[in-house]
Design an enzyme around this catalytic site. Structure first.
Site, mmCIF file in Angstrom:
data_model
loop_
_atom_site.group_PDB
_atom_site.id
_atom_site.type_symbol
_atom_site.label_atom_id
_atom_site.label_comp_id
_atom_site.label_asym_id
_atom_site.label_seq_id
_atom_site.Cartn_x
_atom_site.Cartn_y
_atom_site.Cartn_z
ATOM 1 N N ASP A 173 -19.715 -15.297 11.624
ATOM 2 C CA ASP A 173 -19.100 -16.612 11.643
ATOM 3 C C ASP A 173 -17.603 -16.419 11.413
ATOM 4 O O ASP A 173 -17.176 -15.413 10.858
ATOM 5 C CB ASP A 173 -19.732 -17.475 10.549
ATOM 6 C CG ASP A 173 -19.314 -18.923 10.628
ATOM 7 O OD1 ASP A 173 -18.611 -19.289 11.590
ATOM 8 O OD2 ASP A 173 -19.688 -19.696 9.724
ATOM 9 N N SER A 174 -16.823 -17.394 11.815
ATOM 10 C CA SER A 174 -15.365 -17.233 11.773
ATOM 11 C C SER A 174 -14.730 -17.668 10.465
ATOM 12 O O SER A 174 -13.547 -17.431 10.247
ATOM 13 C CB SER A 174 -14.736 -18.061 12.894
ATOM 14 O OG SER A 174 -14.989 -19.444 12.663
ATOM 15 N N GLY A 175 -15.499 -18.321 9.605
ATOM 16 C CA GLY A 175 -14.938 -18.975 8.433
ATOM 17 C C GLY A 175 -14.729 -20.454 8.652
ATOM 18 O O GLY A 175 -14.361 -21.186 7.727
ATOM 19 N N GLY A 176 -15.000 -20.930 9.875
ATOM 20 C CA GLY A 176 -14.775 -22.337 10.181
ATOM 21 C C GLY A 176 -15.644 -23.282 9.376
ATOM 22 O O GLY A 176 -15.201 -24.382 9.008
ATOM 23 N N PHE A 177 -16.880 -22.885 9.086
ATOM 24 C CA PHE A 177 -17.744 -23.773 8.308
ATOM 25 C C PHE A 177 -17.153 -24.029 6.931
ATOM 26 O O PHE A 177 -17.258 -25.129 6.387
ATOM 27 C CB PHE A 177 -19.146 -23.167 8.179
ATOM 28 C CG PHE A 177 -20.105 -24.039 7.403
ATOM 29 C CD1 PHE A 177 -20.667 -25.165 7.982
ATOM 30 C CD2 PHE A 177 -20.426 -23.745 6.089
ATOM 31 C CE1 PHE A 177 -21.539 -25.982 7.273
ATOM 32 C CE2 PHE A 177 -21.296 -24.547 5.372
ATOM 33 C CZ PHE A 177 -21.858 -25.665 5.965
ATOM 34 N N ASP B 149 -29.182 -19.759 13.640
ATOM 35 C CA ASP B 149 -29.135 -19.157 12.306
ATOM 36 C C ASP B 149 -29.281 -20.261 11.280
ATOM 37 O O ASP B 149 -28.958 -21.422 11.544
ATOM 38 C CB ASP B 149 -27.799 -18.435 12.072
ATOM 39 C CG ASP B 149 -26.696 -19.415 11.692
ATOM 40 O OD1 ASP B 149 -26.373 -19.521 10.494
ATOM 41 O OD2 ASP B 149 -26.166 -20.106 12.595
ATOM 42 N N GLN C 45 -17.176 -28.708 19.629
ATOM 43 C CA GLN C 45 -17.149 -29.711 18.569
ATOM 44 C C GLN C 45 -17.147 -31.104 19.208
ATOM 45 O O GLN C 45 -17.242 -31.246 20.419
ATOM 46 C CB GLN C 45 -15.946 -29.493 17.668
ATOM 47 C CG GLN C 45 -16.025 -28.245 16.791
ATOM 48 C CD GLN C 45 -17.085 -28.343 15.704
ATOM 49 O OE1 GLN C 45 -17.648 -29.421 15.446
ATOM 50 N NE2 GLN C 45 -17.386 -27.216 15.056
ATOM 51 N N GLY D 281 -20.818 -28.177 14.275
ATOM 52 C CA GLY D 281 -20.679 -29.531 13.755
ATOM 53 C C GLY D 281 -21.954 -30.321 13.686
ATOM 54 O O GLY D 281 -21.912 -31.554 13.545
#
EC number: 2.4.2.29
Length: 380
Positions: A93-97, A271, A194, A221
Site C-alpha cells: 500500500d502507498s500510505g494513502g489509507f 485484501d 477514487q 475509498g
C-alpha cells in the site's frame, strides 16, 4: 520466476473473471485474497504457514514500514522479501489509507502529507515521489500510487477535491515509478480510482486513470463504513470503465460475502485485516459462517470447527480446546484461529476460481451463501 509483471485473463463467467498474475516472485492466481502483513508480518503466523494456506501474495504498508524499521534499512538488508522470509509476491500500500485513518496526526496539502508518528511523535513527509521511492527500496512487486481516501459520508465537493488530487498524484506517482526504474525491474504500479459513492466522479476517475499506463487498477475509498449495497453498486459502476485486460483490486475488502459479491462484479484482487484480526479476537470463519469461540456454549463441545475444513486446524482441534485457549489468553489460540481463517479465505478463493472456469459461478455463490444462512443450525 517471471522477469516482468503481466496479467492473463483465463476465463469469464458473467462479469466474474479468472486470471493469473505473473510477477518477479511468482504467479498469483485470481481472484486472489491477500493476507495483510502490515509490518512485514502476517500477525500470529509463520510465513511458511501462510504459504501453506494457498496464499500467493501478501501485503505490506508503506507508512508503518517507513517508520519502523525504515525503508533504507530494509533495502540494506536485502529487501522486504528476504527481510520477512517471504520469497513470493508482495504488494505494498502507498500510505494513502493513513491519510484518512490518521487524520488527527497529519497535515495534507497539494504536494503531499506530513505525518506525526503515532510511535514517537516524530514528523515525516510523504509525497507521491517519496511513496514510490520507499516502495522501490522495499522491493515490492506490486506498488500503489499515493492517493487521498476520503471518509464517507462526505459532501460531493469534498469527494471531488480528493478524487482530483488523487489523479494529480497518480501522474506524479507514475513519473516517479518510471524514474526509479520500476518497469525495468519488472514491477507493477496500480492507479487508484477514487470518487466516494458518487458514480459520476467514479467514472471520471476511472476514465482518466485508464488513459495512464498503469499495470493495474485499484478501487479505493470503499469499505469505510458505507452500506454493502453501496459498495457493490460503486464497484460495478467502476469496473465498467476499467480496461478488461488489466487486473482490478478492491482495497480493504472484506467479509466472505463482500468477496463473493465483488468477484461477481468483476474484481480480481482483495485484501483485508478481517480474517487475522478476527482470529486474534477468538472468531473463526467456516463454511457455516462465523463462530465466536469466546462464547460459553463452546466450552464442552468436542466437535472441531469443521470436519471438512481446509486444514488440520479446522478438522482436528476441538471447539472446547480453542475456547479454552482464547479464554485463557494463550497465544496459541490466536495462531490457530488466524491460521484457520486465512485458510478459509484461500479455500473460498479456490472455489470461486474453479466455479468461474467451469461456468457455474452463480450456482457456487448460492451454495456458499446457503452455508452461511444455515450456519446457526449446522454448526451448533
Amino acid at each position: 520466476m517471471s522477469e516482468r509483471f503481466s496479467f492473463t485473463l483465463l476465463a469469464n463467467d458473467g462479469a466474474a473473471r479468472r486470471g493469473r498474475l505473473s510477477t518477479p516472485h511468482g504467479l498469483v492466481e485470481t481472484p486472489a485474497f491477500m493476507p495483510v502483513g502490515t509490518q512485514a508480518t502476517v500477525k500470529a503466523m509463520l510465513p511458511e504457514h501462510v504459504r501453506e494456506t494457498g496464499a500467493d501474495v501478501v501485503l505490506g504498508n508503506v507508512y508503518h514500514l517507513m517508520l519502523r524499521p525504515g525503508a533504507e534499512r530494509v533495502d540494506r538488508l536485502g529487501g522486504l522479501h528476504r527481510f520477512m522470509n517471504w520469497p513470493h509476491t508482495i504488494l505494498t500500500d502507498s500510505g494513502g489509507f493513513q491519510v484518512m485513518s490518521l487524520a488527527a496526526l497529519r497535515k495534507l496539502d497539494a504536494d503531499g502529507v506530513t505525518f506525526k508518528s503515532h510511535i514517537d511523535g516524530s514528523m515525516h513527509r510523504l509525497t507521491p515521489e517519496r511513496s514510490i521511492e520507499i516502495q522501490g527500496l522495499l522491493g515490492s512487486d506490486i506498488q500503489m500510487q499515493l492517493d487521498e481516501c476520503v471518509r464517507l459520508p462526505a459532501s460531493r465537493d469534498e469527494i471531488a477535491r480528493g478524487m482530483r488530487l488523487s489523479l494529480d498524484w497518480a501522474e506524479r506517482s507514475r513519473t516517479a515509478f518510471e524514474g526509479f526504474g520500476g518497469p525495468e525491474a519488472g514491477r507493477a504500479l496500480f492507479g487508484i480510482v477514487q470518487g466516494g459513492d458518487d458514480l459520476a466522479l467514479r467514472e471520471e476517475s476511472a476514465t482518466a486513470l485508464s488513459a495512464m499506463p498503469f499495470e493495474g487498477y485499484s478501487i479505493g475509498g470503499l469499505a469505510v463504513g458505507e452500506p454493502q449495497q453501496v459498495m457493490f453498486d460503486v464497484t460495478a459502476a467502476t469496473t465498467a470503465f476499467l480496461p478488461t485486460e488489466k487486473p482490478r483490486y478492491l482495497m480493504g475488502v472484506g467479509t466472505p460475502d463482500d468477496l463473493v459479491g465483488s468477484v461477481a462484479r468483476g474484481v480480481d484482487m482483495f485484501d483485508c485485516v478481517m480474517p487475522t484480526r478476527a482470529g486474534r479476537h477468538g472468531v473463526a470463519y467456516t463454511r457455516f459462517g462465523k463462530l465466536n469461540l469466546k462464547n460459553a456454549r463452546h466450552a464442552e463441545q468436542i466437535a472441531p470447527l469443521d470436519p471438512e475444513g481446509p486444514t488440520e486446524i479446522s478438522r482436528s482441534y476441538s471447539r472446547a480446546y480453542l475456547h479454552h485457549l482464547i479464554r485463557a489468553g494463550e497465544m496459541l489460540g490466536a495462531t490457530l484461529l488466524t491460521w484457520n481463517n486465512i485458510a478459509y479465505y484461500q479455500a473460498l478463493m479456490r472455489r470461486l476460481r474453479t466455479a468461474i472456469e467451469e461456468g457455474r459461478f452463480d450456482d457456487e455463490a448460492a451454495v456458499i451463501r446457503e452455508g452461511w444462512v444455515r450456519g446457526d443450525v449446522v454448526s451448533s
